[in-house]
Design a protein around this motif. Structure first.
Motif, PDB file in Angstrom:
ATOM      1  N   THR A   1      -7.118   4.547  13.074  1.00 55.09           N
ATOM      2  CA  THR A   1      -8.162   4.340  14.075  1.00 55.09           C
ATOM      3  C   THR A   1      -9.477   3.880  13.468  1.00 55.09           C
ATOM      4  N   GLU A   2      -9.894   4.542  12.371  1.00 57.59           N
ATOM      5  CA  GLU A   2     -11.232   4.318  11.816  1.00 57.59           C
ATOM      6  C   GLU A   2     -11.249   3.490  10.531  1.00 57.59           C
ATOM      7  N   HIS A   3     -10.184   3.587   9.736  1.00 55.78           N
ATOM      8  CA  HIS A   3     -10.192   2.924   8.420  1.00 55.78           C
ATOM      9  C   HIS A   3      -8.846   2.265   8.135  1.00 55.78           C
ATOM     10  N   PRO A   4      -8.493   1.208   8.843  1.00 53.20           N
ATOM     11  CA  PRO A   4      -7.211   0.533   8.571  1.00 53.20           C
ATOM     12  C   PRO A   4      -7.120  -0.019   7.156  1.00 53.20           C
ATOM     13  N   ASP A   5      -8.277  -0.167   6.474  1.00 57.69           N
ATOM     14  CA  ASP A   5      -8.257  -0.642   5.089  1.00 57.69           C
ATOM     15  C   ASP A   5      -7.647   0.384   4.147  1.00 57.69           C
ATOM     16  N   TRP A   6      -7.468   1.619   4.604  1.00 54.92           N
ATOM     17  CA  TRP A   6      -6.821   2.642   3.776  1.00 54.92           C
ATOM     18  C   TRP A   6      -5.303   2.461   3.743  1.00 54.92           C
ATOM     19  N   ILE A   7      -4.786   1.599   4.597  1.00 53.97           N
ATOM     20  CA  ILE A   7      -3.338   1.433   4.755  1.00 53.97           C
ATOM     21  C   ILE A   7      -2.918   0.078   4.210  1.00 53.97           C
TER      22      ILE A   7
ATOM     23  N   TRP B   1       0.123   3.864   1.926  1.00 55.41           N
ATOM     24  CA  TRP B   1      -1.312   3.887   1.691  1.00 55.41           C
ATOM     25  C   TRP B   1      -1.676   2.706   0.809  1.00 55.41           C
ATOM     26  N   ALA B   2      -2.900   2.232   0.934  1.00 53.24           N
ATOM     27  CA  ALA B   2      -3.340   1.060   0.190  1.00 53.24           C
ATOM     28  C   ALA B   2      -3.328   1.322  -1.308  1.00 53.24           C
ATOM     29  N   ASP B   3      -3.047   0.279  -2.071  1.00 53.17           N
ATOM     30  CA  ASP B   3      -3.069   0.400  -3.530  1.00 53.17           C
ATOM     31  C   ASP B   3      -4.466   0.800  -4.004  1.00 53.17           C
ATOM     32  N   GLY B   4      -4.493   1.575  -5.092  1.00 50.85           N
ATOM     33  CA  GLY B   4      -5.765   1.981  -5.689  1.00 50.85           C
ATOM     34  C   GLY B   4      -6.482   3.090  -4.946  1.00 50.85           C
ATOM     35  N   LEU B   5      -5.815   3.726  -3.955  1.00 54.79           N
ATOM     36  CA  LEU B   5      -6.476   4.710  -3.083  1.00 54.79           C
ATOM     37  C   LEU B   5      -6.043   6.137  -3.399  1.00 54.79           C
ATOM     38  N   PHE B   6      -7.004   7.054  -3.348  1.00 54.24           N
ATOM     39  CA  PHE B   6      -6.734   8.492  -3.438  1.00 54.24           C
ATOM     40  C   PHE B   6      -7.542   9.186  -2.356  1.00 54.24           C
ATOM     41  N   ILE B   7      -6.847   9.885  -1.459  1.00 62.54           N
ATOM     42  CA  ILE B   7      -7.495  10.610  -0.361  1.00 62.54           C
ATOM     43  C   ILE B   7      -7.338  12.111  -0.584  1.00 62.54           C
ATOM     44  N   PHE B   8      -8.463  12.823  -0.524  1.00 62.75           N
ATOM     45  CA  PHE B   8      -8.434  14.291  -0.541  1.00 62.75           C
ATOM     46  C   PHE B   8      -8.888  14.745   0.847  1.00 62.75           C
ATOM     47  N   ALA B   9      -8.006  15.452   1.564  1.00 60.07           N
ATOM     48  CA  ALA B   9      -8.290  15.839   2.950  1.00 60.07           C
ATOM     49  C   ALA B   9      -8.340  17.354   3.088  1.00 60.07           C
ATOM     50  N   LEU B  10      -9.192  17.815   4.002  1.00 58.35           N
ATOM     51  CA  LEU B  10      -9.411  19.253   4.186  1.00 58.35           C
ATOM     52  C   LEU B  10      -9.606  19.589   5.654  1.00 58.35           C
ATOM     53  N   ASP B  11      -8.901  20.605   6.117  1.00 59.45           N
ATOM     54  CA  ASP B  11      -9.109  21.183   7.452  1.00 59.45           C
ATOM     55  C   ASP B  11      -9.529  22.631   7.256  1.00 59.45           C
ATOM     56  N   PRO B  12     -10.835  22.932   7.287  1.00 59.20           N
ATOM     57  CA  PRO B  12     -11.300  24.287   7.000  1.00 59.20           C
ATOM     58  C   PRO B  12     -10.942  25.301   8.080  1.00 59.20           C
ATOM     59  N   VAL B  13     -10.706  24.839   9.302  1.00 59.17           N
ATOM     60  CA  VAL B  13     -10.373  25.761  10.388  1.00 59.17           C
ATOM     61  C   VAL B  13      -8.871  26.056  10.407  1.00 59.17           C
TER      62      VAL B  13
ATOM     63  N   HIS C   1      -8.077   7.701 -14.684  1.00 58.23           N
ATOM     64  CA  HIS C   1      -7.399   6.918 -15.709  1.00 58.23           C
ATOM     65  C   HIS C   1      -7.305   5.447 -15.325  1.00 58.23           C
ATOM     66  N   SER C   2      -7.431   5.141 -14.021  1.00 60.50           N
ATOM     67  CA  SER C   2      -7.375   3.767 -13.522  1.00 60.50           C
ATOM     68  C   SER C   2      -8.447   3.592 -12.465  1.00 60.50           C
ATOM     69  N   PRO C   3      -8.942   2.374 -12.257  1.00 59.88           N
ATOM     70  CA  PRO C   3      -9.940   2.145 -11.204  1.00 59.88           C
ATOM     71  C   PRO C   3      -9.393   2.599  -9.849  1.00 59.88           C
ATOM     72  N   THR C   4     -10.085   3.523  -9.203  1.00 55.93           N
ATOM     73  CA  THR C   4      -9.562   4.168  -8.001  1.00 55.93           C
ATOM     74  C   THR C   4     -10.635   4.265  -6.926  1.00 55.93           C
ATOM     75  N   LYS C   5     -10.251   3.991  -5.680  1.00 53.24           N
ATOM     76  CA  LYS C   5     -11.115   4.226  -4.530  1.00 53.24           C
ATOM     77  C   LYS C   5     -10.864   5.651  -4.050  1.00 53.24           C
ATOM     78  N   LEU C   6     -11.919   6.435  -3.976  1.00 55.15           N
ATOM     79  CA  LEU C   6     -11.799   7.852  -3.630  1.00 55.15           C
ATOM     80  C   LEU C   6     -12.298   8.095  -2.208  1.00 55.15           C
ATOM     81  N   VAL C   7     -11.489   8.783  -1.424  1.00 54.79           N
ATOM     82  CA  VAL C   7     -11.845   9.137  -0.044  1.00 54.79           C
ATOM     83  C   VAL C   7     -11.780  10.654   0.113  1.00 54.79           C
ATOM     84  N   VAL C   8     -12.804  11.237   0.718  1.00 54.43           N
ATOM     85  CA  VAL C   8     -12.791  12.647   1.090  1.00 54.43           C
ATOM     86  C   VAL C   8     -12.919  12.713   2.609  1.00 54.43           C
ATOM     87  N   TYR C   9     -11.952  13.358   3.258  1.00 56.16           N
ATOM     88  CA  TYR C   9     -11.944  13.444   4.719  1.00 56.16           C
ATOM     89  C   TYR C   9     -11.781  14.896   5.147  1.00 56.16           C
ATOM     90  N   THR C  10     -12.652  15.376   6.035  1.00 53.60           N
ATOM     91  CA  THR C  10     -12.525  16.722   6.596  1.00 53.60           C
ATOM     92  C   THR C  10     -12.561  16.655   8.117  1.00 53.60           C
TER      93      THR C  10
END
Length: 482
Positions: A83-89, A96-108, A55-64
Motif C-alpha cells: 500500500t505505502e512502499h511498493p519499492d520494498w517489493i 522483497w526487493a534486493d538489498g533490503l532489510f526490514i525490522f518490524a515491531l508490533d508492541p501491542v 557486510h554489504s550495501p543495504t537499505k534498512l527499514v524499521v516499521y512499527t
C-alpha cells in the motif's frame, strides 16, 4: 601466561584467515523509519542505526504498528509495503526487493519480524537469532533499544563472510583449545566490568560534586524547616543523618578513586562503584527536597517553584492516563477507565484551586500537601481497580491472572531493573515509601511486563507465512512473539 594465550589465539586465527577475502563494513545506503505505533525515540534510534555497519550495501527499514496478539505480522508488513512502499517489493511482486532489510515491531500484539531481499536473506535459524537479540529489551518495553539490538544483530548476520560465521568461530575455538577460550572470555568479562565501573564512577562523581557544592546551603535550609510541620519533621528526620551519610559517601569516593585501571576490572570494584553512585545520587536528591521543604513550608520567595516540583509527579500521571487507556489492552471503554478520566478532569481543576489558595494564603502549605497526598492516594486506588479490569480482559486462566497481578505488584513496589528501589525526589516521595503511590509509569511497566510474560507462557513460535492476503508472495521473512 595470558600473553601466551593471546599469541596462540592470534596464530590460529591468522592461519584460518589466510585465504579469506577482506570484509566490507558499510553503513546503510538508506534508512526508512515508519513508526506507526509511535513508540520509538527517533533522536536515539536514527543516529544509532545509521552508524551500524553491514557486510554489504543495504537499505534498512524499521516499521512499527499497533496490532493484536491474533495478528500475523508478516501479513501486516506485506500489506503495508504493497500500500505505502511498493519499492520494498521485487519487480515481479513475489519477493522483497534486493538489498533490503526490514525490522518490524508490533508492541501491542507483542510480535517482532525480520524480512530480507533474496540477496540479503539468512537462514530461518539466523532470523530467529536476530529476533531473539531484541526480545529481552522488547519484553521490558524498551522499544528503541530493542530495535537497535535487532538491527545490529541483523547487520552481523546478513551476508556474513564465511570466516566470520559461527562454524568458523567454533572451529577457531576448538583449534585454539580450551586455554585460549578461557583467556578470551576472561578478557571480555574484565573489559565489560571495567567499563561498568567507570560509568558508575562518573555517575557518582556528578551527584557527589552537586552535593558538595551545596553542602552549606543544605545545612542552612535544614536549620529553618519548621519541626512543627508533619512534613517538615519527616524531612528533618532524613536530614539528621545527612552528614553521616555524606561522610560515608566521601569514604566510598576515596576508595573508588584509589582503584587502578586494572582494579576497576574486578567485580568487587564494580559493586563498590555502584554503591558509591547510589549513595551520592540519593544525597543529591535529598538536598533538593530539603531546599523545597524550607521554601514551601516557610513560604519563601521561591515557594511557587518548590510547589510546582511537588505537583510534577501528579501532573505527569494525569497527563499519561489517556495514553494508558488508549492501549489495545488498556480497557479504555470500561467503567474503571471512565472513573479514571473523571478523576483526571476533576483533579486538574483542583490543582489550580489549591495553587490559587496557597497564593492567596487561604490554605497552608501543610494543607496543600495533604490535598496532594490524598489525591495521589485516590489515583493509586483507581489504578489498582483498573488493573483488575485489564487483567480480567487479557488473562484467559486464573494462572495467567496471577502472573499478571504479580507483575503489577512488582511494578508498584518500585523496584528497578537491578532490583533497587526507586526514589521520588519530592517531599511526599521522602515522607512515604516508594510503594505508597501507584503511578501511571509503574502501571504501564507492570502491564507491558505482564502481557509479555503471559504471551511467552502461551508460546512464541515463529511464523513464516504471509496469510490469506499474501497470495503467492514468498519473500524471505518470519516473525515471532516476545
Amino acid at each position: 601466561m595470558l600473553k601466551k594465550f593471546g599469541l596462540l589465539l592470534l596464530l590460529v586465527v591468522a592461519m584460518l584467515l589466510g585465504s579469506g577475502p577482506a570484509a566490507f563494513a558499510v553503513t546503510p545506503v538508506d534508512v526508512v523509519v515508519e513508526d506507526r505505533a509511535g513508540v520509538l525515540d527517533l533522536n536515539t534510534l536514527v543516529p544509532a542505526i545509521n552508524s551500524i555497519e553491514f557486510h554489504s550495501p543495504t537499505k534498512l527499514v524499521v516499521y512499527t504498528y499497533n496490532g493484536s496478539m491474533a495478528d500475523n505480522l508478516n501479513e501486516e508488513v506485506l500489506r503495508f509495503a504493497r500500500t505505502e512502499h511498493p519499492d520494498w517489493i521485487s519487480p515481479d511482486e513475489q519477493k522483497w526487493a534486493d538489498g533490503l532489510f526490514i525490522f518490524a515491531l508490533d508492541p501491542v500484539g507483542r510480535h517482532v519480524g525480520t524480512y530480507m531481499g533474496e540477496d540479503r536473506k539468512v537462514s530461518l535459524e539466523q532470523r530467529d537469532d536476530i529476533q531473539s537479540a531484541a526480545k529481552d529489551l522488547l519484553r521490558d518495553a524498551q522499544w528503541t533499544d530493542g530495535t537497535i539490538a535487532g538491527v545490529r544483530r541483523g547487520a552481523e548476520l546478513i551476508n556474513q563472510p564465511w570466516y566470520q560465521s559461527a562454524a568458523f568461530v567454533i572451529t577457531a575455538w576448538v583449534i585454539g583449545a580450551a586455554a585460549a577460550l578461557g583467556a578470551g572470555a576472561w578478557l571480555t568479562v574484565r573489559a565489560v566490568t571495567r567499563a561498568g565501573s567507570r560509568k558508575e564512577l562518573e555517575r557518582g562523581d556528578r551527584s557527589y560534586a552537586s552535593v558538595s557544592m551545596d553542602l552549606d546551603v543544605t545545612e542552612l535550609n535544614a536549620s529553618t524547616i519548621p519541626e512543627s510541620s508533619r512534613y517538615g519533621s519527616s524531612v528533618l528526620e532524613k536530614h539528621r543523618n545527612f552528614r553521616t551519610r555524606y561522610g560515608a559517601a566521601t569514604e566510598l569516593s576515596n576508595r573508588v578513586h584509589a582503584l587502578t585501571p586494572k582494579a576497576l576490572a574486578r567485580r568487587s570494584s564494580l559493586r563498590l562503584a555502584r554503591e558509591y553512585a547510589d549513595a551520592a545520587a540519593e544525597l543529591d536528591a535529598l538536598d533538593d527536597v530539603i531546599a523545597d521543604s524550607n521554601a514551601l513550608l516557610n513560604r519563601a520567595s521561591t515557594w511557587p517553584t518548590a510547589w510546582d516540583r511537588q505537583l510534577a509527579p501528579f501532573r505527569s500521571d494525569l497527563a499519561g492516563l489517556e495514553q494508558l487507556l488508549s492501549k489495545r489492552h488498556g480497557q479504555g471503554g470500561s467503567a474503571t477507565a471512565a472513573s479514571l478520566r473523571f478523576f483526571r478532569d476533576q483533579s486538574l481543576e483542583e490543582v489550580e484551586r489549591w495553587t490559587a489558595q496557597l497564593a492567596g494564603g487561604t490554605i497552608t502549605p501543610e494543607t496543600a500537601l495533604n490535598h496532594l497526598r490524598d489525591a495521589r492516594s485516590r489515583l493509586s486506588n483507581l489504578l489498582k481497580e483498573h488493573a483488575e479490569t485489564v487483567i480480567d480482559g487479557f488473562a484467559k486462566t486464573e494462572r495467567e491472572a496471577k502472573l499478571m497481578r504479580r507483575e503489577m505488584e512488582n511494578a508498584q513496589d518500585g523496584l528497578d531493573h537491578h532490583q533497587r528501589r526507586s526514589y521520588e525526589p519530592s517531599i511526599l516521595g521522602t515522607v512515604y515509601p516508594s510503594y505508597y503511590f501507584f503511578s501511571v509509569p509503574a502501571f504501564n511497566s507492570g502491564l507491558n511486563t505482564g502481557v509479555g510474560s503471559v504471551s511467552s507462557a502461551r508460546g512464541g513460535g515463529g511464523t513464516t507465512g504471509y496469510g490469506s492476503s499474501g497470495g503467492s508472495f514468498s519473500g524471505s521473512g518470519s516473525s515471532s512473539s516476545f
